[in-house]
Structure formats: C-alpha cells, structure tokens
Write an enzyme that holds these catalytic residues in place. Sequence first.
Site, PDB file in Angstrom:
ATOM      1  CD1 TRP A  71      -2.649  -1.201   2.567  1.00 25.87           C
ATOM      2  CD2 TRP A  71      -2.498  -1.939   0.468  1.00 25.87           C
ATOM      3  NE1 TRP A  71      -3.574  -2.207   2.403  1.00 25.87           N
ATOM      4  CE2 TRP A  71      -3.506  -2.680   1.121  1.00 25.87           C
ATOM      5  CE3 TRP A  71      -2.215  -2.234  -0.865  1.00 25.87           C
ATOM      6  CZ2 TRP A  71      -4.225  -3.689   0.494  1.00 25.87           C
ATOM      7  CZ3 TRP A  71      -2.942  -3.244  -1.494  1.00 25.87           C
ATOM      8  CH2 TRP A  71      -3.921  -3.943  -0.833  1.00 25.87           C
ATOM      9  CG  ASN A  91      -7.057  -3.807  -2.699  1.00 23.27           C
ATOM     10  OD1 ASN A  91      -6.686  -4.752  -3.394  1.00 23.27           O
ATOM     11  ND2 ASN A  91      -7.644  -3.966  -1.516  1.00 23.27           N
ATOM     12  CD  GLU A  92      -9.980  -7.364  -3.235  1.00 23.20           C
ATOM     13  OE1 GLU A  92     -10.790  -7.066  -2.330  1.00 23.20           O
ATOM     14  OE2 GLU A  92      -9.433  -8.480  -3.300  1.00 23.20           O
ATOM     15  CE1 TYR A 135      -7.059 -14.205  -1.193  1.00 27.89           C
ATOM     16  CE2 TYR A 135      -7.870 -12.417  -2.583  1.00 27.89           C
ATOM     17  CZ  TYR A 135      -6.929 -12.927  -1.706  1.00 27.89           C
ATOM     18  OH  TYR A 135      -5.837 -12.155  -1.341  1.00 27.89           O
ATOM     19  CD  GLU A 185      -5.231  -8.981  -2.812  1.00 25.10           C
ATOM     20  OE1 GLU A 185      -6.047  -9.734  -2.227  1.00 25.10           O
ATOM     21  OE2 GLU A 185      -5.262  -7.747  -2.714  1.00 25.10           O
ATOM     22  CD1 TRP A 228      -3.775 -12.094   1.856  1.00 22.02           C
ATOM     23  CD2 TRP A 228      -3.228 -10.268   0.699  1.00 22.02           C
ATOM     24  NE1 TRP A 228      -4.076 -11.016   2.640  1.00 22.02           N
ATOM     25  CE2 TRP A 228      -3.747  -9.878   1.964  1.00 22.02           C
ATOM     26  CE3 TRP A 228      -2.805  -9.269  -0.178  1.00 22.02           C
ATOM     27  CZ2 TRP A 228      -3.865  -8.543   2.342  1.00 22.02           C
ATOM     28  CZ3 TRP A 228      -2.927  -7.950   0.196  1.00 22.02           C
ATOM     29  CH2 TRP A 228      -3.458  -7.600   1.442  1.00 22.02           C
TER      30      TRP A 228
END
Length: 444
Positions: free
Chosen positions: A107, A223-224, A304, A344, A386
């Site tokens: 970040w 992010n996302e 994920y 990720e 991740w």
Amino acid sequence: MVQSPMSRKLVRNGGLFYPVIGFALFVTFLYLAFGNLWGFNFNREEIKLSFVERNGTQFFVDGKAFYINGWNSYWLMDHAVDYSNRPRIKGILQAGAKMGLSVCRTWAFNDGGYNALQISPGRFDERVFRALDHVIAEARKNGIRLMLSLVNNLHAFGGKTEYVKWAEKEGVALSSSNDSFFYDPTIRRYFKNYVKTVLTRRNIYTGIEYRDDPTIFAWELINEPRCMTDPSGDTLQDWIEEMSTFVKSIDRKHLLTVGLEGFYGRKSPKRSTGNPEFWAADLGSDFIRNSMLSTIDFASVHVYPDHWFHDKNFEEKLKFAAKWMLSHIEDGDKELRKPIMFTEFGLSNENEDFEPAQRDRFYKMVLDFIYKSAKRNRSGAGSFFWQFLVEGMELYNDDFGIVPWERPSTYELITEHSCRLAKEHGLLHTQMEHLKDFCASTRL
C-alpha cells in the site's frame, strides 16, 4: 562524551596515527559484526534497476522477457513509521530476494486515522511519507521492485469511505453510499491531488522522484474496485478512464493497472460462464472492459475460491480456480493483448476442512499456470501470494498470512518456481547473487 583512559593514552603517545588506526579498526569491526544488518555492502556493486516495459502480452527488462514471482506485504509503509520496526522491512525484502521473488505489492496509501499518510485532503504527514521513502530505498538495495496501490475500495486504511467523509465535512451533498467516491467532482479532485503528490514525491533517501524511480514496477489505481450502485459498470469505467489518463499525464515511465478482482460484468459474454456465481456480474466492474483502455498497461486478477464459494469442498474450489486462471490468460492472449497478473491469491486457514498441505497444492497450481505461460510466452505474466510476514507480526496477520520460511515445503515450492522461470527466460541481474548456485543444483 567522557574520554576513556586508553584513548587519552593513544593521543598522548602516538599523535594522530593511533586514533586513525583505532578508527579504522572500529569501522572494520562494525562492518564485520553488523554489515548485513546496516546494509554495508562494500563487496557488491550497487544494484541498478531498469524500468519494466511492456510489449504486447509480455513484460520486458533490459530486452529480456520478465515473468514475475511476487508477493503481498501490504503493511510495509505503516510498519516503517516506527523506526524500531524497520529491521522487519529489511527482513522481508531480503527474504524475498533470497527466494528469487522480484516484485512486492504494497500500500502507498493510508487515509485518515492512525499513521495516516494523508491526514485530510491535501494534508500529508511527512513522518509517514519518510516511511514510504524508506520502503522504496530498502527495496532498491535488495533488488526488489514494488507495485504501489493508491487507494482502497475497502474500509481498511481509510479507503474511498474516508474520502466521502472528508467531502461531507465540507458540506458536499452526497448519497448514502461511498460509491460517490467514483463520481463526485470534489472527491475526484481530492484523489487527483493525492496522486500528483505521491507521484512527484522526491525520496529523501535516494533523491529520486517516485515517477522517475525504476524501483517502482507499477502503480495500481485502487485495490479491488466495486461500484455496486451502478451495476451497468458505466460509473467505474468513467472513473478508471479519467484517473488512468491523469496518472499517465504525470508519469509515462511506469506501468499502470486498475487493481481488479477479475469479475466479468453484466455486458460481458462470460458473465454466466466465467464468474464464480451470479452476484459477481452486479459489482459494477468488468474485467475486459475496464482493462481494455489504452492507458491501462496490464490487467489484474485475484484468486480466492474459498471466499467466493461456501458450499464446495476443496477439490471443487481448486477446479474452479484453475478454470478461472485459464479464462483470464485466454483473455490476455486473445482479447486484451496485454499481460495478466494474478496480484492476489490465497487459501484461508478458517475453512472447515483446511489442512496446511492444501495451501501447497493451491499455491503449486497457481505457480504451474504461470510457469506454463512463461514457457509458451503467453500473457499469464506473474502471481503474488497473499500475504507474507516476518515473525512477531500477528497484528498484521489474517487467515491467509504466512511466514514462508517457517514451512519448508512452501519455501521450497516458491524458490523452485523462481528457478523454473529463470530456466525459461534467465535470471535477472538482481537475482544472480541469491539464486545462481541454487538453481544450478536444482533438477527441474
């Protein structure tokens, strides 16, 4: 300072000769005892990094194809604010280098709250900026490049919710959703100011502006990103177009990506066959549409399966993850003509049927797809675990985090993947010291 009897005797009997010899011996002692800790490196040439470039579906460094074995340690800047924590920054970067990892995603934001980089719109904490300076300088010393994300869609570390709060405090009339981050003119101005400040920051340790530093592999817009109040995808698409154009107006040397999870939107022909479940098409993002813009250099995907499914067993989740990766690599080859990065991927230890060996199987599957892509010069350009931590960092851990060297099978899996990639496209200059002998002795 109190002068010792021995030092007084040296000055009295030997003039300047003894102090000079004594100082030289002292410096030699410091180097031998603490050289690795303090970064003294008299025997190794200074690491010189080149900018990573893109040609079609591949990345290149110094004319050589570059496939990435990378990892996430989002906590680097936040942790480096406290000087006593900085050995952990060095520790994780050195460990990454020894495993042959080449890029760390982290970040470059913290909006409002504790250790905020941006305290309020246009107000920055120099102490935190210096922590980010330190992270970049330390990465450079270890031959690691950084992918720096500029804002969070989630609440952690401020994110778009904090921007909305700032606008509300100034009396801007907004909807109840924090999706106004994407369309409100005042908030867009806040974010552009933030982006410009970060990109033009001059590192106090290296003297290099961020936009001119090849240590930075790429910028990630957000992010996302999700904009669920507009499932058509138009709002998010407009924001990506405006912000990516703005970044490129300031910095044309670095690569840029959006930060997507990889879901196919309502208008995508893959919305029903490529997504994990029906809800994924209604998040306001669209992998192909968002990544197609000329100002976006490569596409990002997250993996994920255990978060996306709650009624499947491990084998079924693994099967979907394989299908998911193959689908996106095909998109890169045939639709986007750009590299695809799996920025990720992880497996939660909170799954009911979790066993540590499952992580190695999942990791190996992801890494095998990247290796096969590298072997065939395809668009699957890299993957990022991740997340990685060092010992004693429970505060930053989650159900995905690991200390890789605490599990030998995982450590070996990661390092051997670095060797496999090197076998196809050669070691980077920055990897030579750590991997040359190891890879030569490894049968792959």
